[in-house]
Enzyme design. Structure first.
Site, PDB file in Angstrom:
ATOM      1  N   ASP A 237       0.868  -1.166   0.000  1.00  0.00           N
ATOM      2  CA  ASP A 237       0.000   0.000   0.000  1.00  0.00           C
ATOM      3  C   ASP A 237       0.915   1.230   0.000  1.00  0.00           C
ATOM      4  O   ASP A 237       2.126   1.125   0.237  1.00  0.00           O
ATOM      5  CB  ASP A 237      -0.895  -0.041   1.245  1.00  0.00           C
ATOM      6  CG  ASP A 237      -1.740   1.200   1.394  1.00  0.00           C
ATOM      7  OD1 ASP A 237      -2.407   1.578   0.423  1.00  0.00           O
ATOM      8  OD2 ASP A 237      -1.729   1.783   2.490  1.00  0.00           O
TER       9      ASP A 237
ATOM     10  N   ASP B 218      -0.197   5.131   1.121  1.00  0.00           N
ATOM     11  CA  ASP B 218      -0.443   6.055   2.222  1.00  0.00           C
ATOM     12  C   ASP B 218      -0.597   5.297   3.539  1.00  0.00           C
ATOM     13  O   ASP B 218      -1.460   4.432   3.678  1.00  0.00           O
ATOM     14  CB  ASP B 218      -1.697   6.882   1.942  1.00  0.00           C
ATOM     15  CG  ASP B 218      -1.525   7.769   0.724  1.00  0.00           C
ATOM     16  OD1 ASP B 218      -0.899   8.820   0.847  1.00  0.00           O
ATOM     17  OD2 ASP B 218      -2.006   7.378  -0.368  1.00  0.00           O
TER      18      ASP B 218
END
Length: 236
Positions: free
Chosen positions: A27, A29
């Site tokens: 991922d 953020d």
């Protein structure tokens, strides 16, 4: 789930044996960069501008998910407003003074470089747009190490649906069972597990106790090494 409470210390339950890990899917953020506080501030500005009462629980509902999906589910809070206009409005806050800085998650860039140096394929699977991802990954200095980026615009359904992770695995030509996903959000962990992947939860935006569906929970990525023969090798 196992929990890594401090560098070099692992506590909690054991994990189920899994096939060797051949690819790493990250991922963005909250996992590679600490940007969620900034994002939450921007969503708060949007809600304030429309008189929508909210608290931390409401704001955390945006974490790890496409903003479009959350706004669609909450359309009743914005009567007469188009989702596209709301998204444009929240992006207009990007240069607002006083927003929290964006900084790398400790150990994240170093881990990506170790994975790359070993020759294992790497993908980023993000709920953000491609332009944001390209800029942030370039700033961190790891964009050229990635095989592919799956962004919000590449999938019909965002996290917690597994579509993004499955698409990334297909692009890497790696069976999902041989992939490990690194995620900070509840929605992201759910998506990775639904894709049949091992998952490491990073407790940057949620308490580790809320990430119990991950195979391993760490405070950051400083103690995670590569290569791996299984999820059991993730903690050192």
């Amino acid at each position: 789930m196992r929990t890594k409470t401090e560098p070099g210390v692992v506590t909690g339950m054991g994990t189920t044996a899994r096939p060797p890990m051949r690819a790493a899917l990250f991922d963005l953020d909250g996992t590679l960069i600490n940007s969620e506080r900034r994002s939450m501030a921007m969503w708060s500005m949007l809600l304030d501008s429309h008189g929508v009462v909210h608290d931390e629980v409401v704001l955390r509902g945006f974490m790890g998910r496409r903003g479009r999906d959350v706004l669609t589910e909450s359309a009743h809070l914005f009567p007469g407003k188009r989702i596209d206009d709301l998204i444009e409005e929240v992006f207009s806050f990007q240069d607002h003074p006083g927003l929290p800085d964006i900084v790398p998650v400790p150990g994240a860039a170093e881990l990506v470089r170790r994975v790359s140096a070993h020759g294992s394929p790497i993908a980023v699977v993000t709920s953000a747009g491609r332009d944001w991802a390209e800029e942030r990954l370039t700033q961190v200095g790891i964009r050229d190490l990635l095989e592919t980026i799956v962004s919000a615009h590449d999938v019909a359904v965002g996290k917690p649906d597994p579509e993004g992770f499955l698409l990334a695995a297909a692009r890497l030509s790696v069976d999902p069972a041989h992939c490990v996903a690194f995620e900070d959000s509840i929605a992201g962990i759910a998506a990775a597990k639904a894709a049949g992947m091992a998952c490491v939860g990073i407790a940057t935006t949620h308490p580790g106790t809320e990430l119990a569906e991950a195979d391993l929970v760490v405070t950051d990525l400083t103690g995670v090494d590569w290569p791996l023969s299984s999820i059991n090798d993730l903690a050192v």
